[in-house]
Design an enzyme around this catalytic site. Structure first.
Site, PDB file in Angstrom:
ATOM      1  N   ARG A  60      61.249-105.216 -93.747  1.00 41.56           N
ATOM      2  CA  ARG A  60      61.278-104.623 -92.409  1.00 41.56           C
ATOM      3  C   ARG A  60      62.049-103.296 -92.385  1.00 41.56           C
ATOM      4  O   ARG A  60      61.690-102.380 -91.641  1.00 41.56           O
ATOM      5  CB  ARG A  60      61.904-105.622 -91.431  1.00 41.56           C
ATOM      6  CG  ARG A  60      61.801-105.194 -89.983  1.00 41.56           C
ATOM      7  CD  ARG A  60      62.120-106.356 -89.048  1.00 41.56           C
ATOM      8  NE  ARG A  60      61.973-105.982 -87.659  1.00 41.56           N
ATOM      9  CZ  ARG A  60      62.950-106.063 -86.754  1.00 41.56           C
ATOM     10  NH1 ARG A  60      64.154-106.516 -87.113  1.00 41.56           N
ATOM     11  NH2 ARG A  60      62.737-105.707 -85.508  1.00 41.56           N
ATOM     12  N   HIS A  64      60.773 -99.876 -90.668  1.00 43.32           N
ATOM     13  CA  HIS A  64      61.524 -99.176 -89.615  1.00 43.32           C
ATOM     14  C   HIS A  64      61.998 -97.795 -90.075  1.00 43.32           C
ATOM     15  O   HIS A  64      62.304 -96.945 -89.248  1.00 43.32           O
ATOM     16  CB  HIS A  64      62.698-100.037 -89.134  1.00 43.32           C
ATOM     17  CG  HIS A  64      62.277-101.103 -88.174  1.00 43.32           C
ATOM     18  ND1 HIS A  64      63.017-101.465 -87.066  1.00 43.32           N
ATOM     19  CD2 HIS A  64      61.170-101.890 -88.135  1.00 43.32           C
ATOM     20  CE1 HIS A  64      62.388-102.431 -86.399  1.00 43.32           C
ATOM     21  NE2 HIS A  64      61.276-102.710 -87.040  1.00 43.32           N
ATOM     22  N   ASN A  92      66.286-102.057 -83.341  1.00 37.39           N
ATOM     23  CA  ASN A  92      67.138-102.236 -84.521  1.00 37.39           C
ATOM     24  C   ASN A  92      68.432-103.000 -84.264  1.00 37.39           C
ATOM     25  O   ASN A  92      68.908-103.742 -85.123  1.00 37.39           O
ATOM     26  CB  ASN A  92      67.512-100.856 -85.103  1.00 37.39           C
ATOM     27  CG  ASN A  92      66.302-100.108 -85.632  1.00 37.39           C
ATOM     28  OD1 ASN A  92      65.255-100.705 -85.884  1.00 37.39           O
ATOM     29  ND2 ASN A  92      66.433 -98.795 -85.790  1.00 37.39           N
ATOM     30  N   HIS A 192      54.610-110.348 -91.304  1.00 36.28           N
ATOM     31  CA  HIS A 192      55.255-111.446 -90.573  1.00 36.28           C
ATOM     32  C   HIS A 192      54.965-112.808 -91.214  1.00 36.28           C
ATOM     33  O   HIS A 192      55.305-113.830 -90.639  1.00 36.28           O
ATOM     34  CB  HIS A 192      54.833-111.423 -89.099  1.00 36.28           C
ATOM     35  CG  HIS A 192      55.445-110.296 -88.324  1.00 36.28           C
ATOM     36  ND1 HIS A 192      55.158-110.031 -87.006  1.00 36.28           N
ATOM     37  CD2 HIS A 192      56.362-109.350 -88.694  1.00 36.28           C
ATOM     38  CE1 HIS A 192      55.852-108.976 -86.601  1.00 36.28           C
ATOM     39  NE2 HIS A 192      56.582-108.540 -87.605  1.00 36.28           N
TER      40      HIS A 192
END
Ligand code: HEM
Ligand SMILES: *[C@@H]1O[C@H](CO)[C@@H](O)[C@H](O)[C@H]1NC(C)=O
Ligand SMILES: *[C@@H]1O[C@H](CO)[C@@H](O)[C@H](O)[C@H]1NC(C)=O
Length: 318
Positions: A60, A64, A92, A192
């Site tokens: 992740r 990001h 975040n 995911h």
């Protein structure tokens, strides 16, 4: 010299084949520090063995990073007097994890390379790849040569990352704004298949949505009450420590944890439904396409050549 020749040759071929590919190449560190990739892999494997969720957290972080002004390590910068990073942005804050493992990797790599030669942005790309592999996902070749930003943008982190309340068209247009298409959206959402989410991010789905499996919702309500418990965790799919197709199978059954997950399968026979069904039954296609889309995501606006810097400490500019 040999390194340079291969790298240049690869760039020529890549440029002819895919004009938007940028200037990254797979063997960027082969000559300057052949120990770099094994050193990173060792730290990632240890961290994931200690705590499987860390694999998801590291994957992740790269996402990001790349979605906010490109894969430039900006997500790793700490707030400091006179400097605001991205860590307190809504997507975040109290959510991103793995910063200490990145520090550990950076130290290990600086030691293995006898100097500061591997960028933090590349470390994120490699750690994401190694995390996926450590949890049983596909091995793939990462393209390298990114450099690190001297800036970060809290505002862009708030605006450019997709929130879990997005509907399908919002998700598609967000991915489109990063040069990614429908297939990338479905395949990368397959990230995911590992990791967890906090109750605050799926509460409305449990209590207010109808396109959710009732047994699944009922069980989760025990962990995620209507009020309170916002930081309680639930797995994003049935097997959160395995990089498998359980995420897509769950969507077919109305067991997507996040609103945005279930948007990819609405049972309306749309193009997205078709892709979810396809990947649910074709783990090898998911693996192969995940690798391709990860490389594509990793190519979002990298700093290369003389741009940016190679940070000594991933948390602050040199
Ligand atoms: C499609 C749009 C996406 C949305 C709306 C979204 C949203 C979220 C949210 C809300 C969480 C839980 C955060 C928390 O509760 O603290 C999460 C976790 C996660 N996301 Fe996404 N995400 C998206 C795409 C992606 C992509 C493209 C990847 C990687 C390829 C990814 C990888 C992950 C992973 C691995 C976790 C678990 C992290 C952990 O356990 O620490 N996500 N995501
Ligand atoms: C998705 O959300 C946007 C913004 O709220 C809205 O304009 C649009 O109508 C929604 N699309 C669908 C299909 O619900
Ligand atoms: C569900 O919808 C109701 C009515 O719109 C709203 O008051 C509530 O905050 C929503 N979320 C939850 C978790 O109940």
């Amino acid at each position: 010299m040999a390194h340079f020749t291969f790298c240049m040759l690869f760039l020529v071929i890549a440029t002819l084949a895919l004009p938007s590919r940028g200037q990254l190449c797979p063997d960027f560190y082969d000559h300057v520090c052949p120990q770099a990739l094994p050193a990173i892999k060792a730290v990632v494997e240890r961290a994931v063995a200690r705590q499987p969720r860390m694999g998801g957290s590291l994957l992740r972080l790269h996402f990001h990073d790349c979605f906010v002004n490109g894969c430039d390590g900006s997500v790793l910068l700490d707030d400091a007097p006179g400097f605001t990073g991205e860590k307190t942005a809504t997507p975040n804050l109290n959510s991103l994890k793995g910063f200490k493992v990145i520090d550990e990797i950076k130290n290990a790599v600086n030691e293995a390379c006898h100097g500061n030669v591997v960028s933090c942005a590349d470390i994120l790309a490699i750690a994401a790849r190694d995390s996926v592999a450590a949890l049983g996902g596909p091995p793939y070749m990462v393209l390298l040569g990114r450099r690190d930003s001297r800036t970060a943008s809290l505002n862009d982190a708030n605006n450019d990352l997709p929130p879990p309340v997005f509907n399908f068209s919002q998700l598609l247009s967000n991915f489109g704004s990063h040069g990614l298409d429908l297939k990338d959206l479905v395949v990368l959402s397959g990230g995911h298949t590992i990791g967890q989410a906090r109750c605050t991010n799926f509460k409305d789905r449990l209590y207010n949505e109808t396109n959710i499996d009732q047994g699944f919702a009922g069980a989760l309500r025990n962990y995620c009450p209507r009020s309170g418990g916002d930081n309680n965790l639930a797995p994003l799919d049935a097997t959160p420590a395995s990089f498998d197709t359980a995420y897509f199978n769950g969507l077919l059954q109305g067991r997507g944890l996040l609103h945005s997950d279930q948007q990819l399968f609405k049972g309306d026979h749309g193009a997205s439904d078709g892709l979810v069904s396809f990947y649910s039954g074709n783990p090898y296609a998911f693996w192969a396409d995940f690798a391709v889309s990860m490389v594509k995501m990793g190519n979002i606006k990298p700093l290369t050549g003389n741009q940016g810097e190679i940070r000594m400490n991933c948390r602050k500019v040199n």
